[in-house]
Design a protein around this motif. Structure first.
Motif, PDB file in Angstrom:
ATOM      1  N   ASN A   1      40.175  40.506  32.303  1.00 35.22           N
ATOM      2  CA  ASN A   1      39.299  41.670  32.179  1.00 35.22           C
ATOM      3  C   ASN A   1      37.855  41.360  32.563  1.00 35.22           C
ATOM      4  O   ASN A   1      36.950  42.154  32.331  1.00 35.22           O
ATOM      5  CB  ASN A   1      39.366  42.270  30.769  1.00 35.22           C
ATOM      6  CG  ASN A   1      38.940  41.290  29.687  1.00 35.22           C
ATOM      7  OD1 ASN A   1      38.445  40.191  29.984  1.00 35.22           O
ATOM      8  ND2 ASN A   1      39.135  41.672  28.433  1.00 35.22           N
TER       9      ASN A   1
ATOM     10  N   ILE B   1      45.004  40.228  30.932  1.00 37.67           N
ATOM     11  CA  ILE B   1      45.524  41.570  30.612  1.00 37.67           C
ATOM     12  C   ILE B   1      46.909  41.818  31.211  1.00 37.67           C
ATOM     13  O   ILE B   1      47.664  42.655  30.721  1.00 37.67           O
ATOM     14  CB  ILE B   1      44.549  42.672  31.080  1.00 37.67           C
ATOM     15  CG1 ILE B   1      44.288  42.566  32.581  1.00 37.67           C
ATOM     16  CG2 ILE B   1      43.247  42.613  30.288  1.00 37.67           C
ATOM     17  CD1 ILE B   1      43.428  43.713  33.134  1.00 37.67           C
TER      18      ILE B   1
ATOM     19  N   ASP C   1      42.649  46.878  41.827  1.00 38.18           N
ATOM     20  CA  ASP C   1      43.121  48.117  41.215  1.00 38.18           C
ATOM     21  C   ASP C   1      44.631  48.035  41.068  1.00 38.18           C
ATOM     22  O   ASP C   1      45.359  47.952  42.057  1.00 38.18           O
ATOM     23  CB  ASP C   1      42.733  49.311  42.094  1.00 38.18           C
ATOM     24  CG  ASP C   1      42.952  50.635  41.382  1.00 38.18           C
ATOM     25  OD1 ASP C   1      43.902  50.732  40.590  1.00 38.18           O
ATOM     26  OD2 ASP C   1      42.178  51.579  41.622  1.00 38.18           O
TER      27      ASP C   1
ATOM     28  N   ASP D   1      47.213  51.678  36.958  1.00 36.28           N
ATOM     29  CA  ASP D   1      46.952  52.129  35.589  1.00 36.28           C
ATOM     30  C   ASP D   1      45.832  51.347  34.922  1.00 36.28           C
ATOM     31  O   ASP D   1      45.389  51.690  33.834  1.00 36.28           O
ATOM     32  CB  ASP D   1      48.229  52.016  34.751  1.00 36.28           C
ATOM     33  CG  ASP D   1      48.800  50.605  34.747  1.00 36.28           C
ATOM     34  OD1 ASP D   1      48.410  49.807  35.622  1.00 36.28           O
ATOM     35  OD2 ASP D   1      49.632  50.313  33.871  1.00 36.28           O
ATOM     36  N   LYS D   2      45.392  50.250  35.562  1.00 40.53           N
ATOM     37  CA  LYS D   2      44.294  49.457  35.014  1.00 40.53           C
ATOM     38  C   LYS D   2      43.627  48.670  36.134  1.00 40.53           C
ATOM     39  O   LYS D   2      44.120  48.647  37.279  1.00 40.53           O
ATOM     40  CB  LYS D   2      44.805  48.507  33.919  1.00 40.53           C
ATOM     41  CG  LYS D   2      45.832  47.514  34.423  1.00 40.53           C
ATOM     42  CD  LYS D   2      46.192  46.506  33.337  1.00 40.53           C
ATOM     43  CE  LYS D   2      47.016  47.106  32.233  1.00 40.53           C
ATOM     44  NZ  LYS D   2      48.441  47.316  32.675  1.00 40.53           N
ATOM     45  N   GLN D   3      42.514  48.036  35.829  1.00 39.08           N
ATOM     46  CA  GLN D   3      41.797  47.203  36.786  1.00 39.08           C
ATOM     47  C   GLN D   3      41.557  45.833  36.153  1.00 39.08           C
ATOM     48  O   GLN D   3      41.438  45.718  34.931  1.00 39.08           O
ATOM     49  CB  GLN D   3      40.456  47.850  37.164  1.00 39.08           C
ATOM     50  CG  GLN D   3      40.606  49.203  37.832  1.00 39.08           C
ATOM     51  CD  GLN D   3      39.275  49.920  38.017  1.00 39.08           C
ATOM     52  OE1 GLN D   3      38.218  49.409  37.634  1.00 39.08           O
ATOM     53  NE2 GLN D   3      39.320  51.096  38.607  1.00 39.08           N
ATOM     54  N   GLY D   4      41.526  44.801  36.993  1.00 39.76           N
ATOM     55  CA  GLY D   4      41.302  43.465  36.456  1.00 39.76           C
ATOM     56  C   GLY D   4      40.861  42.500  37.535  1.00 39.76           C
ATOM     57  O   GLY D   4      40.803  42.840  38.718  1.00 39.76           O
TER      58      GLY D   4
END
Length: 317
Positions: free
Chosen positions: A39, A48, A70, A73-76
């Motif tokens: 994260n 994550i 990207d 559903d999430k970014q990291g």
């Protein structure tokens, strides 16, 4: 003073527009097994999730040896030692050639079952311009059409009766449809031109920034538990797009003689966050053996594309 403010506003708009266009100009191709996604840009940040080769993700930003990706559903953040950064500003010619070769191989051996008989010109992508001039005019010239081949990359979509992936079928369909539209003067843009994964938000952002005249998201349906189900569905969200849905859906049914499952208003992500006239097309059931075989046929994709083209011609008149 007013003129100065005006010019500053224009410059700001151009800058923001340019930055937006470059958001997904690079992809990170994963090369390390079970690569940690954190994260933040450093090993001190929490993990994550994990990613694996040969997955590929849009790069949002870079910081030193780290890249923010990207995941949909999430970014990291991932370390760049275990990935390679790919410039994604040009369409993948190799992938497009693969699609054309696949269609050439499948199109010659498959016939269209339960469809209208196709004429001798049905497999020629340029025959529309000369076929009887029925419903064909110059209304598509200069129109910006965004085609969104559903799924891609790690998201294969539905799996067909033969084991084929929806993501591959949607890309092939978009390539054939693009040929038809460009032959009639349209400017066509694909949200993906190869097998990469593209987040839903990126797809709609692409259409919004282009100020596309129409956005069409291409999909195929599947109900393995009910393999006899078949037919075409067309979805729209805004009442503004109801007429567009009727024209395009009617064109597809007329040209393919597929089972008509109707037009429905539905709250789907690519329609909800899209500011352009937009539809999501479910162009058949790949869980149905006959329909999947049709979808693998170049002749069927030609017929379907003619139907979409004729619907768009009606819409733009």
């Amino acid at each position: 003073m007013k003129r100065k403010i005006f010019f500053l506003t224009i410059i700001s708009f151009i800058f923001i527009f340019s930055i937006s266009l470059l958001i997904y100009a690079k992809d990170a191709k994963i090369e390390g097994e079970n690569l940690n996604v954190r994260n933040g840009p450093g090993t001190e940040y929490d993990v994550i999730t994990k990613v694996n080769p040969p997955e590929q993700y849009p790069v949002l930003e870079e910081s030193g040896e780290w890249a923010k990706i990207d995941l949909g559903d999430k970014q990291g953040w991932i370390h760049q030692d275990y990935s390679s950064i790919i410039e994604d500003t040009e369409p993948s010619q190799e992938s497009e050639k693969e699609v054309e070769d696949d269609l050439a191989e499948s199109g010659s051996d498959n016939e269209i079952s339960d469809n209208k008989e196709q004429g001798d010109n049905s497999t020629d992508p340029n025959t529309d311009a000369i076929e009887n001039n029925k419903g064909i005019d110059n209304s598509l010239v200069g129109k910006k059409i965004a085609l969104d081949p559903g799924h891609g990359g790690r998201d294969v979509g539905a799996i067909g009766d033969s084991g084929g992936f929806e993501s591959n079928y949607t890309l092939k369909t978009a390539q054939v449809l693009r040929e038809k539209l460009e032959a009639h003067g349209a400017d066509v843009f694909l949200t993906r031109s190869n097998k990469q994964y593209v987040p839903l938000t990126s797809r709609t952002t692409h259409a919004n920034l282009l100020q596309a005249d129409v956005f069409l998201s291409i999909h195929y349906n599947s109900t393995p538990e009910l393999p006899e189900v078949r037919g075409i569905d067309t979805y729209y969200l805004s009442e503004r797009d109801h007429q567009l849905a009727e024209y395009v859906h009617g064109g597809i049914i007329n040209e393919t003689d597929m089972n008509d499952r109707g037009i429905e208003q539905r709250d789907l992500h690519v329609l909800r966050v899209n500011h352009r006239p937009s539809l999501l097309l479910e162009l058949g059931f790949i869980s149905n053996e006959t329909e999947e075989r049709n979808i693998q046929s170049r002749a069927y994709l030609e017929a379907m594309s003619r139907g979409i083209l004729m619907g768009l011609e009606q819409y733009f008149r």
